[in-house]
Design an enzyme around this catalytic site. Structure first.
Site, PDB file in Angstrom:
ATOM      1  N   ILE A   8       0.828  -1.202   0.000  1.00 44.47           N
ATOM      2  CA  ILE A   8       0.000   0.000   0.000  1.00 44.47           C
ATOM      3  C   ILE A   8       0.860   1.248   0.000  1.00 44.47           C
ATOM      4  O   ILE A   8       0.632   2.187  -0.765  1.00 44.47           O
ATOM      5  CB  ILE A   8      -0.941   0.022   1.228  1.00 44.47           C
ATOM      6  CG1 ILE A   8      -1.883  -1.185   1.204  1.00 44.47           C
ATOM      7  CG2 ILE A   8      -1.737   1.312   1.286  1.00 44.47           C
ATOM      8  CD1 ILE A   8      -2.727  -1.313   2.464  1.00 44.47           C
ATOM      9  N   ALA A   9       1.844   1.301   0.883  1.00 44.47           N
ATOM     10  CA  ALA A   9       2.650   2.513   1.018  1.00 44.47           C
ATOM     11  C   ALA A   9       3.994   2.169   1.636  1.00 44.47           C
ATOM     12  O   ALA A   9       4.138   1.161   2.335  1.00 44.47           O
ATOM     13  CB  ALA A   9       1.916   3.539   1.882  1.00 44.47           C
ATOM     14  N   VAL A  10       4.972   3.026   1.355  1.00 51.99           N
ATOM     15  CA  VAL A  10       6.308   2.887   1.939  1.00 51.99           C
ATOM     16  C   VAL A  10       6.625   4.163   2.694  1.00 51.99           C
ATOM     17  O   VAL A  10       6.513   5.259   2.137  1.00 51.99           O
ATOM     18  CB  VAL A  10       7.375   2.641   0.856  1.00 51.99           C
ATOM     19  CG1 VAL A  10       8.759   2.512   1.488  1.00 51.99           C
ATOM     20  CG2 VAL A  10       7.045   1.404   0.053  1.00 51.99           C
ATOM     21  N   GLY A  11       6.989   4.048   3.963  1.00 51.25           N
ATOM     22  CA  GLY A  11       7.352   5.198   4.771  1.00 51.25           C
ATOM     23  C   GLY A  11       8.807   5.127   5.186  1.00 51.25           C
ATOM     24  O   GLY A  11       9.555   4.233   4.787  1.00 51.25           O
ATOM     25  N   GLY A  12       9.221   6.085   6.002  1.00 52.08           N
ATOM     26  CA  GLY A  12      10.594   6.140   6.441  1.00 52.08           C
ATOM     27  C   GLY A  12      10.954   5.051   7.431  1.00 52.08           C
ATOM     28  O   GLY A  12      12.122   4.716   7.604  1.00 52.08           O
TER      29      GLY A  12
ATOM     30  N   THR B 191       6.946  -0.406   5.870  1.00 46.02           N
ATOM     31  CA  THR B 191       6.137  -0.558   4.662  1.00 46.02           C
ATOM     32  C   THR B 191       4.792  -1.136   5.081  1.00 46.02           C
ATOM     33  O   THR B 191       4.731  -2.028   5.932  1.00 46.02           O
ATOM     34  CB  THR B 191       6.826  -1.501   3.661  1.00 46.02           C
ATOM     35  OG1 THR B 191       8.107  -0.966   3.326  1.00 46.02           O
ATOM     36  CG2 THR B 191       6.002  -1.657   2.392  1.00 46.02           C
ATOM     37  N   VAL B 192       3.724  -0.611   4.492  1.00 43.90           N
ATOM     38  CA  VAL B 192       2.381  -1.059   4.835  1.00 43.90           C
ATOM     39  C   VAL B 192       1.823  -1.884   3.671  1.00 43.90           C
ATOM     40  O   VAL B 192       1.906  -1.463   2.508  1.00 43.90           O
ATOM     41  CB  VAL B 192       1.451   0.121   5.144  1.00 43.90           C
ATOM     42  CG1 VAL B 192       0.052  -0.381   5.525  1.00 43.90           C
ATOM     43  CG2 VAL B 192       2.023   0.974   6.272  1.00 43.90           C
TER      44      VAL B 192
ATOM     45  N   LYS C  19       1.709  -3.625   8.843  1.00 42.09           N
ATOM     46  CA  LYS C  19       2.826  -2.681   8.843  1.00 42.09           C
ATOM     47  C   LYS C  19       4.090  -3.435   9.240  1.00 42.09           C
ATOM     48  O   LYS C  19       4.183  -3.972  10.335  1.00 42.09           O
ATOM     49  CB  LYS C  19       2.557  -1.544   9.824  1.00 42.09           C
ATOM     50  CG  LYS C  19       3.661  -0.511   9.885  1.00 42.09           C
ATOM     51  CD  LYS C  19       3.304   0.598  10.857  1.00 42.09           C
ATOM     52  CE  LYS C  19       4.426   1.610  10.956  1.00 42.09           C
ATOM     53  NZ  LYS C  19       4.119   2.686  11.917  1.00 42.09           N
TER      54      LYS C  19
ATOM     55  N   ASP D 179       3.944  11.693  15.694  1.00 41.98           N
ATOM     56  CA  ASP D 179       4.187  11.745  14.249  1.00 41.98           C
ATOM     57  C   ASP D 179       2.900  12.087  13.506  1.00 41.98           C
ATOM     58  O   ASP D 179       2.563  11.470  12.507  1.00 41.98           O
ATOM     59  CB  ASP D 179       4.756  10.421  13.753  1.00 41.98           C
ATOM     60  CG  ASP D 179       5.421  10.557  12.377  1.00 41.98           C
ATOM     61  OD1 ASP D 179       5.888  11.666  12.044  1.00 41.98           O
ATOM     62  OD2 ASP D 179       5.462   9.566  11.627  1.00 41.98           O
TER      63      ASP D 179
END
Length: 505
Positions: free
Chosen positions: A34-38, A41-42, A57, A151
């Protein structure tokens, strides 16, 4: 003879992601990224035990190798799981599978506030407050339970297809009475960090209040209040410059909204509301003082500008230490998404020059008026977007398309293990895609899981029974033996489940 469900081969739609298609902990089947963060990854995943879709996550391996970080992550995730609030994304489970440390959470079908801001640029005050109020309610519950999010940013505000607003990613949450355990570092996202987070690593409810003030400013203006050529410059501005009033960028916004932003983003934490509950009280009071005309004012140039994702990533940022000259290449600093090693540049101790800053903001608004108006006409006059239709019934999807000025081109059907029968699996073009007004959209509806009836195999020789199961798309299970007076030796007496039972194909 047992006949388990057919094993489905998952399709890896995420290139070069080794987790997609895998099963974590023998339970969570990873279906898509779904998404990549710092920090993590989700993924969208399926809980194979409870047959429900959830968000998984998974912490990045570099952070998962830090034992103290993982220990804190797990301990605090368990605490957050006890938060029971309709505007908090629910945490179901946490665990580790080899080098993968994960958190299983509620999956919210919809979009993030960041998606909305990219699409619209700026929001009407009513819409901004409609989003901010449930966010503050969720944070207020966390604050009163003794936790700080640390955050808060648009990426962590989820807006469901049903309109519900939920706060996600409490992965950095910590107890109010704890101190930062990572020497010389503070976790967070540069654009939303409070001054005391940067300078001292402090984390009490007022850092969330500050971040919410920045998010409100961004919703009202379509832009973050502090900019810079590097994350270090943004951090420096948080420390040394006040957040400008939204009306400086959007003339005509009410003084009540300016006061809200100023109160929430005061550089001195003692001047901010004590927690999200106190800020929510101020927001409700401000809303009550605004007229319908003020609440529904359309911000000029409400078109998303080019956006740099780097500042939105959660990062490990060095706490402010005695200043020294910046020695790293600017592009390298900008492109780093997980660890930023450059402290803010050595500050000039001159006081901020608000007159020059105000002039720059006014010039920026004039540019938005000149360029934005033309883009607004093109986008609004000729194009629209495919509205959120996933998980809607066919009737609801048709109504939403009609409301958006679009038509149904074709209705297709497909099997789905995760989407309810009779609801939309996908659209062509996809949800959110730009499409000409009055154009048509193809809907694909779920027929539910593909099922196969277990055949009647009584009396079949074993090899023929196994061949029949495979032919029908089923997998032969374990073979047991028993005495029978009417079935020849080596033939099937019965199956478990029995003949005629529906199984997933």
């Amino acid at each position: 003879m047992t006949v388990p469900p057919r094993r489905l081969t998952s399709v890896d739609t995420t290139l070069q992601d080794p987790l997609v298609g895998q099963v974590l902990d023998g339970r969570y089947r990873v279906d898509a990224r779904i998404a990549v963060g710092g920090m993590a990854t989700v993924y969208r995943a399926l809980d194979t035990r409870l047959d429900r879709v959830l968000a998984l996550k998974v912490m990045h391996p570099t952070l998962a190798a830090d034992g103290s970080f993982v220990e804190r992550f797990i301990r605090e995730a368990k605490s957050v799981a006890r938060l029971d609030h309709p505007n908090v994304v629910q945490v179901f489970d946490q665990g580790a599978d080899g080098s993968y440390v994960y958190l299983a959470m509620e999956y919210v079908a919809g979009c993030t506030l960041r998606d909305v801001l990219r699409e619209r640029g700026a929001l009407q005050p009513r819409a901004a407050l409609d989003i901010l109020e449930p966010v503050l309610a969720a944070l207020g519950a966390a604050h009163r339970a003794g936790f700080v999010h640390r955050d808060m940013k648009p990426e962590n505000v989820l807006i469901g297809d049903d309109g519900r607003v939920k706060v996600a990613d409490f992965g950095l949450v910590r107890s109010v009475d704890t101190v930062t355990s990572t020497t010389g570092a503070v976790l967070g996202t540069v654009a939303y960090l409070a001054p005391e987070q940067i300078e001292h690593g402090a984390a009490d409810p007022r850092v969330d209040v500050y971040a919410c003030g920045v998010v409100l400013h961004e919703m009202l203006t379509g832009a973050k209040p502090h900019h810079g050529d590097s994350p270090a410059q943004v951090l420096y501005r948080h420390l040394n410059e006040d957040v400008p009033p939204p009306s400086a960028a959007v003339p005509g916004l009410s003084v009540e909204l300016d006061d809200l932003v100023a109160s929430a983003t005061a550089r001195n934490p003692e001047l901010r509301p004590a927690d999200a509950v106190a800020l929510l009280g101020q927001v409700l009071q401000a809303r009550g003082a605004l007229t319908d005309e003020q609440l529904d004012a359309v911000p000029p140039g409400a078109v998303a500008a080019e956006h740099d994702n780097a500042e939105d990533r959660t990062s490990v940022i060095p706490r402010l230490l005695p200043p020294h000259p910046v020695g790293e290449d600017r592009e390298a600093v900008l492109n780093r998404t997980s660890r930023l090693h450059t402290p803010p540049p050595e500050p000039s101790r001159r006081s901020p020059r608000p007159r020059r800053g105000l002039l720059a903001l006014i010039l920026a608004v004039l540019v938005v008026f000149g360029v934005g108006t033309g883009v607004w006409y093109i986008n609004s006059g000729q194009f629209t977007e495919v509205p959120p239709l996933l998980a809607k019934t066919e009737a609801d999807a048709r109504a939403r398309l009609k409301q958006a000025g679009l038509e149904v081109k074709q209705v297709k059907h497909a099997y789905s293990d995760t989407v309810k029968r009779g609801t939309v699996i996908s659209t062509d073009p996809a949800v959110g895609a730009r499409i000409r007004s009055h154009d048509a959209v193809t809907l694909t509806l779920s027929d539910g899981p593909e099922t196969v009836q277990v055949p009647d195999l009584k009396g079949y020789p074993l090899d023929q029974a196994q061949a029949r199961l495979k032919k029908d798309g089923l997998v032969p299970g374990m073979v047991t033996q028993a005495f029978s007076e009417d079935v020849p030796k080596g033939s099937v007496i019965g199956t478990d489940p029995g003949a005629g039972t529906e199984r997933h194909g």
